[in-house]
Enzyme design. Structure first.
Site, PDB file in Angstrom:
ATOM      1  N   GLU A  75       0.837  -1.177   0.000  1.00 44.13           N
ATOM      2  CA  GLU A  75       0.000   0.000   0.000  1.00 44.13           C
ATOM      3  C   GLU A  75       0.885   1.246   0.000  1.00 44.13           C
ATOM      4  OE1 GLU A  75      -2.094   0.126   3.698  1.00 44.13           O
ATOM      5  OE2 GLU A  75      -2.676   2.216   3.472  1.00 44.13           O
ATOM      6  N   ASP A 114      -1.009  -1.243   5.988  1.00 41.94           N
ATOM      7  CA  ASP A 114      -0.873  -0.725   7.352  1.00 41.94           C
ATOM      8  C   ASP A 114      -1.760  -1.513   8.306  1.00 41.94           C
ATOM      9  OD1 ASP A 114       0.843   1.167   6.471  1.00 41.94           O
ATOM     10  OD2 ASP A 114      -0.643   2.783   6.366  1.00 41.94           O
ATOM     11  N   ASP A 163      -3.902  -0.636  10.305  1.00 44.70           N
ATOM     12  CA  ASP A 163      -5.002   0.175  10.826  1.00 44.70           C
ATOM     13  C   ASP A 163      -6.270  -0.099  10.006  1.00 44.70           C
ATOM     14  OD1 ASP A 163      -4.522   1.367   8.419  1.00 44.70           O
ATOM     15  OD2 ASP A 163      -3.807   3.272   9.234  1.00 44.70           O
ATOM     16  N   ASP A 193      -7.804   1.650   7.720  1.00 48.22           N
ATOM     17  CA  ASP A 193      -7.654   1.875   6.284  1.00 48.22           C
ATOM     18  C   ASP A 193      -6.921   0.725   5.616  1.00 48.22           C
ATOM     19  OD1 ASP A 193      -9.019   4.155   6.029  1.00 48.22           O
ATOM     20  OD2 ASP A 193      -7.274   5.471   5.701  1.00 48.22           O
TER      21      ASP A 193
END
Ligand code: 28G
Length: 645
Positions: A433, A506, A508, A510
């Site tokens: 990403e 990541d 998280d 997102d």
């Protein structure tokens, strides 16, 4: 034939044969239940429940009660007629004893009543008995409770009366404890049982199934599955996080050539088809003649309707089946006496009479429905015509990319940092990403075997885009060319350029969303990659702890506090919480996430037996409504299995 259970049976040559039969099951359990893993363990329950469902299909039983007991034994109770307790003429022992001690009982000592619900191998109660430490059966009939116990398939005592029940009450109760010397896993998974039992309840309207779990210390779990609408409700359930194109769920049922046909369907505003087919309550992921009959009827009926109403002009080409099924959710469920399964995995129905039966039931009733409901008919036709145009545009776009790759000889995407080893077995590709994390990954990687493909931002949600847009999306094109397999009909796994496809995002919300978009794309366009275990999720750490020139990484809050317990909580601790991959330098990224010697990967798997559930998992996440999205985050865990590499 309500015979003396007090009368002792003659145990002769027949009995020896019986024992040999069950001994064979214990010697080669895999041959009878597929495997002795967790999957086989759960199959034992389905075998017993199937017998109760058969009783329900015959119209004799409306409630089945399944309990996971504290010791992981299972109790199944039905309110059917009760397994007969009278002496079976051929075997010379009570029919119930035949059912539990003779392999393939019913066929050999049969006479009437065929088994329709059928477990994976349809071998039934005697196999469960053979593979159980102990099994007890109790039958209520004519005011009496009969009981027999077996240990590893051996009769402990002749069937006996152990008490009285209300004179009108009938039914069967079976409790068994899977043999821990045979099964690698003996702990039942509530979720797994729940999925299959819910599916069973959808497929058998008016049957109530209660699932109970007595293992939790505080309070037992109890769930009830009871769908008056049957597969009609199944379709609503599958569409619950999508937006239906119209309110009705279309439902057709009928019987032809001894095939019982039931179909439910409804379009939603998405672009993907979700059709599931069942034969005798068993999922047929590869379809077969019943599904072919359904598709044929759908295509023919809609084209006829669209022509006769001039929604489709004489000059225009016919709608294809794919056009009509765009955004369709459908269940095709048939009951057939002697199902023939074909194909490599024996999951594809072969009976030719099923094709004609489904075709004729659906053609006839759908034609009538369309005449009666012109508004719905028009909505479906218009959606199909749009699909037809998009498909035409997509074909042109695809032809263009195909020609290009032929000319340039597999032009790999510019952003790909490929590895040098040319043997796919040694190679892996990280889909990363963001460009900055992509940069660190390129520096960190082991060039020989690790390729890096950075993707910018969120990738296209393939649940919400038509094919033409999907094919022209740069990120998706890059992945397709990098993997080398092609997609859809052109898919060829032997051309896969990497053994592992590792999604690195990541840690998280997102990142999780991007990972899911990726998985959705792979699931829809290259499901074999997931089925064959080539797809992984990287696990970047959440925390770095430095103390006295030493470094630790923690992948969860629990792990961090465990490390702190060990090193002590004081001012010398320097704790960093990583917000994204971009915060790690190349060396850290290598150490924590990429180094094959140290990293932890999650392998993405799918339970093929419950494909409808996986589909739900995806579409729930991808839907626009907020509430179902939260549900996904909990369900996601199911999709991903832990694997240390
Ligand atoms: C609770 C756990 C699982 C069942 C029945 C009821 C009958 C039956 C089952 O018969 C034996 C062999 C061929 C006819 C049939 C009762 C006819 C009349 C039954 C179950 C008899 C099988 N009365 N309920 N089997 N056949 N429930 N629940 O297993 O000749 S199995």
């Amino acid at each position: 034939m309500q015979m003396g259970v007090e009368m002792s049976a003659e145990y002769g040559a027949d009995q020896i044969q019986i024992l040999e039969g069950l001994e064979a099951v214990r010697k080669r359990p895999g041959m009878y239940i597929g495997s002795t893993s967790s999957r086989g363990l759960h199959h034992l329950v389905y075998e017993i429940v199937d017998n109760a469902v058969d009783e329900a299909l015959g119209g004799y039983c409306d409630t089945i009660d399944v309990t996971i007991n504290k010791d992981n034994s299972i109790t199944v109770i039905d309110n059917g007629r009760g397994i007969p307790v009278g002496i079976n003429q051929k075997a010379g022992i009570p029919a119930v004893e035949v059912v539990f001690t003779i392999l393939h009982a019913g066929g050999k000592f049969g006479g009437g009543g065929y088994k329709v619900s059928g477990g994976l191998h349809g071998v039934g109660a005697s196999v469960v008995n053979a593979l159980s430490n102990w099994l007890e059966v109790e039958i209520c009939n004519e005011g009496k409770i009969y009981k027999q116990r077996y240990e590893r398939g051996h009769v402990c005592y002749p069937l006996k009366v152990v008490g009285d029940c209300e004179p009108e009450k009938t039914g069967t109760k079976v409790t068994f404890k899977p043999d821990d010397t045979i099964f690698e896993e003996t702990v039942y998974d509530f979720e797994v049982l729940q999925q299959r039992l819910r599916e069973m309840a959808f497929l058998t309207k008016n049957l109530k199934i209660v699932l109970r779990d007595l293992r939790p210390e505080e309070k037992p779990i109890e769930k009830t599955y009871h769908y008056e609408g049957g597969i009609k409700e199944f379709v609503s359930y599958l569409n619950k996080s999508k937006t239906p194109l119209y309110d009705d769920v279309l439902y057709f049922e009928g019987r032809k050539d001894n095939v019982i046909v039931e179909v439910a369907m409804q379009h939603n505003d998405s672009y993907t088809e979700s059709s599931y087919s069942f034969v005798n309550n068993i999922n047929t992921p590869e379809g077969g003649t019943h599904l072919a009959g359904f598709k044929n009827a759908l295509t023919k009926t809609f084209n006829d309707y669209a022509r006769s109403t001039k929604l489709l002009k004489d000059s225009e080409a016919n709608l294809s089946g794919d056009d009509i099924r765009e955004g369709l959710t459908a269940i095709v469920s048939i009951k057939i006496e002697d199902p023939q399964f074909e194909g490599q995995t024996k999951q594809k129905l072969g009976n030719s009479e099923a094709r004609g039966a489904v075709d004729s039931v659906v053609s006839e009733q759908l034609t009538y429905y369309l005449e009666q409901n012109p508004t719905v008919a028009k909505q479906i036709c218009e959606k199909s015509i749009l699909a037809q145009r998009a498909r035409e545009a997509a074909r042109k776009a695809r032809d263009l990319t195909r020609r290009k790759t032929a000319l340039e000889g597999m032009a790999l995407p510019g952003k790909l940092a490929d590895c040098s080893d040319k043997d796919p077995k040694n190679c892996e590709i990280f889909i990363v990403e963001g460009d900055s994390a992509g940069g660190s990954a390129k520096t960190a990687r082991s060039r020989a075997t690790q390729a890096i493909l950075p993707l910018r931002g969120k990738i296209l949600n393939v649940e919400k885009a038509r094919l033409d847009r999907i094919y022209s999306n740069a990120e998706i094109k890059a992945m397709i060319t990098a993997f080398g397999t092609g997609i859809h009909d052109d898919f060829d796994i032997s051309k896969l350029r990497y053994d592992k496809i590792i999604i690195m995002t990541d840690a998280d919300v997102d990142g999780a969303h991007i990972a899911t978009l990726m998985l959705t794309f792979l699931y829809r366009f290259m499901p074999e990659l997931i089925k064959q275990g080539h797809v992984y999720l990287a696990q970047p750490p959440l925390y770095k702890l430095e103390k006295n020139k030493k470094t630790w990484y923690a992948y969860s809050d629990e792990e961090l506090s465990k490390i702190l317990d060990e090193v002590g909580r004081d001012q010398n601790n320097k704790i960093q919480r990583y917000k994204g991959l971009g915060e790690m330098d190349a060396e850290q990224l290598w150490d924590t996430t990429m180094d094959p010697e140290k990293r932890v990967l999650l392998r993405v798997s799918m339970n093929e037996e419950a494909e409808s559930e996986i589909d739900l998992t995806f579409t729930t996440l991808m839907g626009d409504k907020v509430e179902p999205r939260r549900e996904f985050i909990e369900a996601n865990a199911k999709f991903v299995q832990n694997l240390d590499i």
